[in-house]
Design a protein around this motif. Structure first.
Motif, mmCIF file in Angstrom:
data_model
loop_
_atom_site.group_PDB
_atom_site.id
_atom_site.type_symbol
_atom_site.label_atom_id
_atom_site.label_comp_id
_atom_site.label_asym_id
_atom_site.label_seq_id
_atom_site.Cartn_x
_atom_site.Cartn_y
_atom_site.Cartn_z
ATOM 1 N N ASP A 159 -90.581 3.174 -93.406
ATOM 2 C CA ASP A 159 -90.921 3.162 -91.982
ATOM 3 C C ASP A 159 -90.072 2.182 -91.192
ATOM 4 O OD1 ASP A 159 -93.100 4.998 -92.359
ATOM 5 O OD2 ASP A 159 -94.060 3.365 -93.443
ATOM 6 N N ASN A 255 -94.641 9.252 -86.935
ATOM 7 C CA ASN A 255 -93.963 10.230 -87.790
ATOM 8 C C ASN A 255 -94.088 11.649 -87.259
ATOM 9 O OD1 ASN A 255 -92.694 8.681 -89.670
ATOM 10 N ND2 ASN A 255 -94.440 8.583 -91.048
ATOM 11 N N TYR A 258 -91.456 12.002 -84.836
ATOM 12 C CA TYR A 258 -90.147 11.894 -85.491
ATOM 13 C C TYR A 258 -89.840 13.150 -86.302
ATOM 14 C CZ TYR A 258 -86.405 9.601 -88.129
ATOM 15 O OH TYR A 258 -85.201 9.255 -88.680
ATOM 16 N N ASN A 259 -90.886 13.660 -86.984
ATOM 17 C CA ASN A 259 -90.657 14.794 -87.881
ATOM 18 C C ASN A 259 -90.794 16.147 -87.196
ATOM 19 O OD1 ASN A 259 -90.339 12.972 -89.974
ATOM 20 N ND2 ASN A 259 -92.481 13.072 -90.599
#
Ligand code: CAA
Length: 300
Positions: A159, A255, A258-259
């Motif tokens: 992270d 995340n 981000y993903n």
């Protein structure tokens, strides 16, 4: 393997007891402490760190192979992560390597034996590495030395990345006639932009220094080599001091953005933000601020 590990642990305890008897045995004592800290793993060392012992420090340990990520190391790492996730005392995890190498990539000598596409496809080669990215607790990478190929990809699964001044990041897979296979083509582009990532993946021998990696957004701090692990543990301990429930929600929300797409990420962020209002810890955190005192979180 586990019984060999238990024997090593037992033997190192005996050495430790003997070593405490005389000052002359201090080097032996240090060696025994190191051995004890390896627990039952052959390729990593694991210990609890931080004032409250709430940080799990995992050191990749294959010095002769510059911490090349062989199958056995990934099995050890996954097991240590499972245990750290299950340990309610642990609030954050730090992964590090040696001063010379965080990890010099997937183990090329192991990969060389594969003969065909079908073999790697059917065995789903390398997919178990994603255990690191799937960790619910925050994972910080403390990178000294080489972080090449799978080493760079492993760091990017974490992270937060802190780098020692001599760290070097690269994706040299193309020089071996293959491509990054553990997220390098995806995460690197998101971290440093398409042009720089494309250049690193296609040229192969380009390496980002620690300072360049910080400038490009791949790492968040550059530190002197000998302070790197302690400083990373300090940050991890700060994170571990927060509510574990809220920390996990926050990590998942970052995340998600981000993903996935921005729209999906923003929508999940809003849901989780609202969800924090149903927790004890959100109420306690805000009440403590208003009452000018330190919050006492209960992880619920
Ligand atoms: N796999 C297996 N062994 C490795 C290794 C790797 N990735 N990297 C280094 N080693 C071994 C070397 O073979 C050598 O072992 P021996 O002493 O038995 O010969 C030992 O580690 C020390 O390495 P060097 O002598 O090469 O050390 P150096 O200081 O001269 O060079 C280096 C260091 C530049 C990192 C060089 O070792 C190197 O280029 N390593 C390979 C880096 C690489 O290509 N990584 C990508 C792997 S593919 C991948 O990761 C796929 C993926 O996306 C998942």
């Amino acid at each position: 393997m586990a019984s060999i590990g238990r024997f090593i642990t037992y033997a190192s305890r005996c050495v430790l007891l003997q070593a405490t008897k005389t000052e002359a045995n201090l080097p032996l004592l240090a060696a025994a402490q190191r051995l004890y800290s390896t627990g039952e793993y052959a390729n990593i060392k694991v210990e609890k760190r931080g004032d409250k012992q709430n940080v799990c420090l995992i050191e990749l340990y294959r010095p002769k192979a510059l911490n090349a990520l062989c199958d056995a190391l990934i099995v050890d790492l996954s097991d240590a992560l499972d245990k750290a996730e299950a340990d309610t005392e642990i609030g954050a995890i730090v992964i590090t390597g040696s001063d010379r190498a965080f990890a010099a990539g997937a183990d090329i000598k192991e990969m060389q034996k594969y003969e065909s596409f079908a073999q790697v496809y059917n065995s789903n080669f390398i997919s178990s590495w994603h255990r690191v990215a799937n960790c619910k607790k925050p994972v910080l990478a403390a990178v000294n030395g080489f972080a090449l190929g799978g080493g760079c990809e492993l760091a990017m699964m974490c992270d937060i990345i802190y780098a020692g001044e001599k760290a070097m990041f690269g994706q040299p897979e193309i020089l071996l006639g293959t491509i990054p296979g553990a997220g390098g083509t995806q995460r690197l582009a998101r971290a440093i932009g398409k042009s720089k990532a494309m250049e690193m993946c296609l040229v192969g021998d380009l390496r980002l220094t620690a300072v360049e990696a910080e400038k490009a957004g791949l790492v968040s701090r550059v530190l002197p080599v000998d302070q790197l692990v302690d400083e990373t543990v300090k940050t991890a301990a700060k994170i571990a001091g927060h509510s574990k429930t809220i920390t996990a929600l926050c990590k998942e929300a970052v995340n998600a953005g981000y993903n996935n797409s921005l729209t999906e990420g923003l929508s999940l962020e809003k849901k989780y933000f609202h969800a924090t209002f149903s927790t004890h810890d959100r109420k306690e955190g805000m009440t403590a601020f208003v009452e000018k005192r330190k919050a006492e979180f209960k992880d619920c």
